[in-house]
Design a protein around this motif. Sequence first.
Motif, PDB file in Angstrom:
ATOM      1  N   CYS A   1      -6.940  -3.327  -3.408  1.00 36.00           N
ATOM      2  CA  CYS A   1      -7.055  -2.147  -2.567  1.00 36.00           C
ATOM      3  C   CYS A   1      -7.847  -1.044  -3.268  1.00 36.00           C
ATOM      4  O   CYS A   1      -7.341  -0.382  -4.174  1.00 36.00           O
ATOM      5  CB  CYS A   1      -5.661  -1.635  -2.191  1.00 36.00           C
ATOM      6  SG  CYS A   1      -5.709  -0.162  -1.152  1.00 36.00           S
TER       7      CYS A   1
ATOM      8  N   HIS B   1       0.843  -1.192   0.000  1.00 34.03           N
ATOM      9  CA  HIS B   1       0.000   0.000   0.000  1.00 34.03           C
ATOM     10  C   HIS B   1       0.884   1.249   0.000  1.00 34.03           C
ATOM     11  O   HIS B   1       0.685   2.170  -0.779  1.00 34.03           O
ATOM     12  CB  HIS B   1      -0.914  -0.016   1.226  1.00 34.03           C
ATOM     13  CG  HIS B   1      -1.883   1.120   1.293  1.00 34.03           C
ATOM     14  ND1 HIS B   1      -2.935   1.254   0.407  1.00 34.03           N
ATOM     15  CD2 HIS B   1      -1.952   2.188   2.122  1.00 34.03           C
ATOM     16  CE1 HIS B   1      -3.593   2.364   0.713  1.00 34.03           C
ATOM     17  NE2 HIS B   1      -3.027   2.954   1.734  1.00 34.03           N
TER      18      HIS B   1
ATOM     19  N   HIS C   1      -1.432  -4.965  -6.115  1.00 35.15           N
ATOM     20  CA  HIS C   1      -1.989  -4.296  -4.949  1.00 35.15           C
ATOM     21  C   HIS C   1      -3.289  -3.560  -5.282  1.00 35.15           C
ATOM     22  O   HIS C   1      -4.253  -3.634  -4.531  1.00 35.15           O
ATOM     23  CB  HIS C   1      -0.982  -3.318  -4.347  1.00 35.15           C
ATOM     24  CG  HIS C   1      -1.550  -2.581  -3.173  1.00 35.15           C
ATOM     25  ND1 HIS C   1      -1.831  -3.192  -1.976  1.00 35.15           N
ATOM     26  CD2 HIS C   1      -1.947  -1.298  -3.031  1.00 35.15           C
ATOM     27  CE1 HIS C   1      -2.364  -2.313  -1.153  1.00 35.15           C
ATOM     28  NE2 HIS C   1      -2.451  -1.152  -1.756  1.00 35.15           N
TER      29      HIS C   1
ATOM     30  N   CYS D   1      -6.173   2.543  -3.334  1.00 36.77           N
ATOM     31  CA  CYS D   1      -5.118   2.779  -4.307  1.00 36.77           C
ATOM     32  C   CYS D   1      -5.685   2.806  -5.718  1.00 36.77           C
ATOM     33  O   CYS D   1      -5.181   3.521  -6.580  1.00 36.77           O
ATOM     34  CB  CYS D   1      -4.024   1.721  -4.184  1.00 36.77           C
ATOM     35  SG  CYS D   1      -2.985   2.019  -2.741  1.00 36.77           S
TER      36      CYS D   1
HETATM   37 ZN   LIG Z   1      -3.450   0.493  -1.196  1.00 41.14          ZN
END
Ligand SMILES: [Zn+2]
Length: 81
Positions: free
Chosen positions: A41, A11, A37, A44
């Motif tokens: 996520c 992250h 990722h 993000c």
């Molecule tokens: Zn993230």
Amino acid sequence: MSGVLWQMVDHRFTKAHASEYLDGELSPPERERVERHTSVCPKCRALLASLRRMIETLPTLAAQPRPSVEAGVLARLRRDG
Ligand SMILES: [Zn+2]
């Protein structure tokens, strides 16, 4: 290291390198890390989406690094000096 900790590390990595990722400046393993990722996520994913939108709507930003306000200040400084 547990999966959660890895996700935190990724992250941070993704946030730190988001603009480089969009500019295509990351190495293939780094790109893969960012892509892996962002697939898990939402934060993000949103970050990359808004950065990409900013880049697309301001294509001349890199060519004009100085905002007009700053240019005005410089002009005034030059005149007064
Ligand atoms: Zn993230």
